[in-house]
Design an enzyme around this catalytic site. Structure first.
Site, PDB file in Angstrom:
ATOM      1  N   GLU A   1       0.843  -1.213   0.030  1.00 14.48           N
ATOM      2  CA  GLU A   1       0.090  -0.063  -0.107  1.00 14.48           C
ATOM      3  C   GLU A   1       0.889   1.227  -0.109  1.00 14.48           C
ATOM      4  O   GLU A   1       2.122   1.285   0.850  1.00 14.48           O
ATOM      5  CB  GLU A   1      -0.879   0.097   1.263  1.00 14.48           C
ATOM      6  CG  GLU A   1      -2.056  -1.142   1.343  1.00 14.48           C
ATOM      7  CD  GLU A   1      -2.822  -1.094   2.379  1.00 14.48           C
ATOM      8  OE1 GLU A   1      -2.807  -0.234   3.256  1.00 14.48           O
ATOM      9  OE2 GLU A   1      -3.695  -2.123   2.484  1.00 14.48           O
TER      10      GLU A   1
ATOM     11  N   HIS B   1      -7.908   1.065   2.080  1.00 11.55           N
ATOM     12  CA  HIS B   1      -8.019   0.940   3.342  1.00 11.55           C
ATOM     13  C   HIS B   1      -8.767   1.543   4.426  1.00 11.55           C
ATOM     14  O   HIS B   1      -8.133   2.225   5.513  1.00 11.55           O
ATOM     15  CB  HIS B   1      -6.365   0.757   3.910  1.00 11.55           C
ATOM     16  CG  HIS B   1      -6.163  -0.217   5.140  1.00 11.55           C
ATOM     17  ND1 HIS B   1      -4.961  -0.799   5.018  1.00 11.55           N
ATOM     18  CD2 HIS B   1      -6.792  -0.613   6.020  1.00 11.55           C
ATOM     19  CE1 HIS B   1      -4.822  -1.644   6.205  1.00 11.55           C
ATOM     20  NE2 HIS B   1      -6.087  -1.497   6.792  1.00 11.55           N
TER      21      HIS B   1
END
Length: 301
Positions: A258, A275
């Site tokens: 990420e 997220h």
């Protein structure tokens, strides 16, 4: 006496958690980076601190060994994958988390993903914005077989929501026995369910829970949701099965790396979010308040 607050957006929606510190006369330093801290940055901000309201930064043995004053790690969230628990125990550092705060936020988001996937909402929105008026036939959630992997606070809350919609729920979790829901081994659950939703922590061996073999065991035309942790899914295998049409769709909120910028962005049958599982204001405030209360409780022992 001071603590570090390493999450990047702490107390944005309420001063209540900081007020708890002020009332006790405890100073604090904040993460000013606007992102997850690196190990070196975490080490630096923790110097001279007796506690940390921790985010998802890696609190490794190297970091903890460099912070001799640290007494408490209070994780703002549920997952403990970022904390070297063995190193914390060896140094006598208390470790707490906040399992209740994000529970409903993640469960509701999971339900939203499921409804979106079954009715192709996001997919048709993209098509309409691109100039295509196409009505896609969807499915009802009622009667669907839902497999939940990981049956802690969030898994159970998710099961309750799905059950309210008339879905049939079963789960896989080696640590849970009597839950009121059908328990299955994970391989069997993958073959039984029409939709799999992940709500577990990353395994210690770092291998994906949803391996290529387990993804291939899923029924043709089924769906996968991951709003738990990055690394739980073999992303290459998932991409291949989605592209081939074996799986009808997926919703992915957490990724192995990420920020995410991989091949899923090119698939129309995938919902991608950055997220955001716990990103509901009410949940965030409760989570932050619980984080500080846990920290103060441990320091008061």
């Amino acid at each position: 006496m001071k603590i570090a607050i390493t999450t990047s957006s702490f107390a944005r929606y309420s001063d209540e958690p900081l007020d708890l510190l002020r009332k006790r006369g405890i100073g604090y330093v904040l993460n000013d980076k606007g992102r997850v801290l690196t190990e070196d940055e975490a080490r630096d901000i923790l110097q001279g601190c007796i506690g940390v309201a921790a985010g998802t930064e890696k609190l490794s043995r190297r970091v903890l060994d460099a912070c001799p004053d640290l007494q408490v790690i209070s994780r703002c969230g549920t997952g403990m994958d970022s904390v070297d628990l063995a190193a914390a125990r060896a140094r006598g550092i208390a470790v707490r988390n906040t399992p209740d705060g994000p529970t409903l936020a993640v469960a509701e988001l999971t339900l939203a993903y499921a409804l979106d996937l079954l009715r192709c909402v996001t997919r048709m929105d993209r098509e309409l914005r691109a100039g295509t008026w196409k009505k896609r036939m969807g499915f009802l959630l009622e009667g669907k077989k839902i497999g939940i992997v990981g049956f802690g606070h969030i898994g159970r809350a998710t099961a309750k929501l799905f059950t309210a919609f008339g879905a049939q729920v079963a789960f896989a979790d080696p640590c849970v026995c009597d839950s009121g829901y059908q328990k299955m081994e994970l391989d069997a659950l993958c073959a039984w369910a029409q939709l799999i939703s992940l709500h577990c922590s990353a395994p210690q061996d770092a291998l994906p829970v949803m391996s290529a073999a387990r993804l291939e065991r899923m029924q043709p035309g089924s769906w996968l949701i991951n709003a738990a942790r990055g690394g739980l899914v073999d992303e290459e295998a998932l991409f291949r099965l989605l592209q081939a049409g074996h799986l009808a769709g997926a919703a992915i909120d957490t990724f192995t790396r990420e920020p995410y910028a991989g091949p899923f962005v090119g698939l129309d049958n995938v919902i991608l979010t950055p997220h955001i599982g716990s990103y509901a204001q009410e949940a965030r405030i409760r989570q932050e308040v619980d984080t500080i209360k846990n920290l103060l409780e441990e320091l008061g022992k």
